[in-house]
Every structure is written in C-alpha cells, then in structure tokens.
Design an enzyme around this catalytic site. Structure first.
Site, PDB file in Angstrom:
ATOM      1  N   ASP A  24       0.851  -1.189   0.000  1.00  0.00           N
ATOM      2  CA  ASP A  24       0.000   0.000   0.000  1.00  0.00           C
ATOM      3  C   ASP A  24       0.887   1.240   0.000  1.00  0.00           C
ATOM      4  O   ASP A  24       1.995   1.224   0.563  1.00  0.00           O
ATOM      5  CB  ASP A  24      -0.911   0.020   1.227  1.00  0.00           C
ATOM      6  CG  ASP A  24      -1.853   1.220   1.224  1.00  0.00           C
ATOM      7  OD1 ASP A  24      -2.613   1.370   0.254  1.00  0.00           O
ATOM      8  OD2 ASP A  24      -1.812   2.010   2.181  1.00  0.00           O
ATOM      9  N   GLU A  46       0.726   5.705   0.436  1.00  0.00           N
ATOM     10  CA  GLU A  46      -0.019   6.919   0.751  1.00  0.00           C
ATOM     11  C   GLU A  46       0.620   8.052  -0.039  1.00  0.00           C
ATOM     12  O   GLU A  46       1.842   8.085  -0.220  1.00  0.00           O
ATOM     13  CB  GLU A  46       0.007   7.217   2.247  1.00  0.00           C
ATOM     14  CG  GLU A  46      -0.485   6.082   3.145  1.00  0.00           C
ATOM     15  CD  GLU A  46      -1.935   5.703   2.916  1.00  0.00           C
ATOM     16  OE1 GLU A  46      -2.677   6.498   2.293  1.00  0.00           O
ATOM     17  OE2 GLU A  46      -2.338   4.611   3.342  1.00  0.00           O
ATOM     18  N   GLU A  70      -6.112  18.463   2.816  1.00  0.00           N
ATOM     19  CA  GLU A  70      -7.000  17.304   2.726  1.00  0.00           C
ATOM     20  C   GLU A  70      -6.224  15.992   2.855  1.00  0.00           C
ATOM     21  O   GLU A  70      -6.707  15.027   3.437  1.00  0.00           O
ATOM     22  CB  GLU A  70      -7.807  17.317   1.427  1.00  0.00           C
ATOM     23  CG  GLU A  70      -6.999  17.350   0.139  1.00  0.00           C
ATOM     24  CD  GLU A  70      -6.690  18.763  -0.334  1.00  0.00           C
ATOM     25  OE1 GLU A  70      -6.466  18.932  -1.556  1.00  0.00           O
ATOM     26  OE2 GLU A  70      -6.669  19.697   0.500  1.00  0.00           O
ATOM     27  N   HIS A 115      -5.384   6.591   7.534  1.00  0.00           N
ATOM     28  CA  HIS A 115      -4.779   5.717   6.529  1.00  0.00           C
ATOM     29  C   HIS A 115      -3.277   5.629   6.798  1.00  0.00           C
ATOM     30  O   HIS A 115      -2.574   6.637   6.775  1.00  0.00           O
ATOM     31  CB  HIS A 115      -5.030   6.273   5.126  1.00  0.00           C
ATOM     32  CG  HIS A 115      -6.434   6.116   4.662  1.00  0.00           C
ATOM     33  ND1 HIS A 115      -6.818   5.156   3.753  1.00  0.00           N
ATOM     34  CD2 HIS A 115      -7.562   6.780   5.003  1.00  0.00           C
ATOM     35  CE1 HIS A 115      -8.121   5.255   3.543  1.00  0.00           C
ATOM     36  NE2 HIS A 115      -8.598   6.235   4.286  1.00  0.00           N
ATOM     37  N   ASP A 163      -2.476  -0.726   6.704  1.00  0.00           N
ATOM     38  CA  ASP A 163      -3.390  -1.108   5.624  1.00  0.00           C
ATOM     39  C   ASP A 163      -2.901  -2.351   4.895  1.00  0.00           C
ATOM     40  O   ASP A 163      -3.700  -3.189   4.457  1.00  0.00           O
ATOM     41  CB  ASP A 163      -3.555   0.051   4.631  1.00  0.00           C
ATOM     42  CG  ASP A 163      -4.498   1.123   5.158  1.00  0.00           C
ATOM     43  OD1 ASP A 163      -4.975   0.975   6.303  1.00  0.00           O
ATOM     44  OD2 ASP A 163      -4.754   2.106   4.438  1.00  0.00           O
TER      45      ASP A 163
END
Length: 228
Positions: free
Chosen positions: A7, A9, A52, A150, A155
């Site tokens: 994963d 980010e 965000e 997250h 994850d």
C-alpha cells in the site's frame, strides 16, 4: 510462491500534476502465509502536504521534512519486492505512482501484469456490493479498529488478511485438494499401488472372535452381521 501485499499513501491523486508518494508499507507472504518480513518507509515528497491529504493520513510537512526522498530509497524498495507478485487494493492507483517515481529515477518500471488487484477480485466475487477495504473487513469480520487514519503498513497488514479470505482462506490449496504422483526411482515410471500377493493374517484372537459371535447372536436374525 512469494507475494508482497503493498500500500502507498500520497499527497493526492495524480503524479503527473505534482503529487508524490509519502509512505510505503508492504508485507511479505510465502505460500499465502505471512513470513513476518515487512517494509515500511516514510518519504519526503519534496512539496507541501495538502490539508485534505494531511487530514486523511495524519502526515504533515514537519514530520516528513527529514525523511528520505524517494530517490534515496527506490533501490532498496525494488530489492525488497524482487520479482514477487504485488497484491494491491485498487492496483492502478498505486502502480501509477510507483512507476512515476521509478521513471523519474530512471529505474526499471514494475510491469502491470505483476499486480494482483484485490478490488477487482472483490467486485467479481461480490458484484454490486461495497468493495472498499473497510467494507471487506466488515464482510470477513476482520478487526480494523486501529485504522483511524490511513497508514500504509497497517493497511497492508489488513489487506493481507482480506486477500487470504478473498482467495478462499488461509490455505486455499490445502493438501487434500492436491494430486500426488509418485515415480519409481529406478525406472522413472509412474508407480501405482498393487494388491498384496498374500493377504495379511488376521490379528483377531480366537477369544475375541468368539466374543463377537456371541454378541451378534444376541442381536437376533435381523442383525446386519448375521447376514454376512
């Protein structure tokens, strides 16, 4: 078979408009079993972290400022994944970012066919049902209570559990479903079992046989053993 559940980010949605990877997490599987080997790296994106993205990941500019740039860790990342299949949820997103970063470093890109997309698998297995990682955790009763933000490594660990459920549990190719072929070491021909030339002698004693006969006699003429 070696697989890497992976994963990333990022600062946003598109590397071609300046978004970058800020974290990579990966878990190694061998034969669909976690080995305990992991890869985890925070990365300085060389740009400001949008608000965000900070709210989703909890990673701010101050935290990422002293982290290595992708150019400093790209080689080590490729060494960790080797030639393994990459298990990714929504693989197109992560592969797009990874290959953009590798291209900027002039390193070999990861072939798209190496990606195993768990989002695609989930949509095929459960058409019309939610297929997010959280939704799949609920479906398979996987604890994701620690997933308040997250995080790439967390994850990946959760996705590894989801992936094993999607492909049929922790041992999808359990030995009972396998066919074993034995060959003769001398001739190389396929060996098949043959009847014994001489049956093995009975190991029931005369006393045990007499006790059984007396028991069957007590059952009457309708007893199954009396009809043999």
């Amino acid at each position: 078979m070696r697989e890497i559940v992976l994963d990333t980010e990022t600062t946003g949605f598109d590397p071609e408009t300046g978004d970058r990877i800020v974290e990579i997490g990966a878990v190694e599987l061998m034969g669909h079993v976690a080995t305990g080997r992991t890869y985890h790296q925070y990365i300085n994106p060389e740009r400001e972290m949008p608000q965000e993205a900070f709210e989703v990941h909890g990673l701010g500019d101050d935290f990422l400022r002293d982290k290595p740039k992708f150019a400093e860790i790209g080689g080590a990342f490729l060494e960790f994944i080797g030639d393994a299949k990459l298990v990714i949820h929504n693989a197109a997103f992560d592969m797009k970012f990874l290959n953009a970063e590798l291209r900027w470093m002039k390193l070999p890109l990861i072939p798209w066919e190496r990606a195993v997309d768990t989002l695609e698998i989930a949509r095929k297995r459960f058409p019309g049902s939610p297929a997010s990682l959280d939704a799949l955790c609920r479906r398979f009763n996987i604890d994701n209570s620690a997933r308040t933000l997250h995080g790439a490594l967390l994850d990946s660990e959760i996705l590894a559990e989801v992936y094993l459920e999607l492909i049929g549990g922790r041992q999808p190719n359990f030995a009972l479903s396998a066919t074993t072929v034995t060959t003769d070491a001398n001739t190389g021909s396929v060996w098949t079992p043959q009847p014994r030339p001489t049956p093995l002698p009975s190991r029931i004693t005369e006393k045990e046989a007499a006790a059984h006969a007396a028991f069957v006699e007590q059952l009457g003429d309708g007893a199954l053993w009396s009809k043999t």
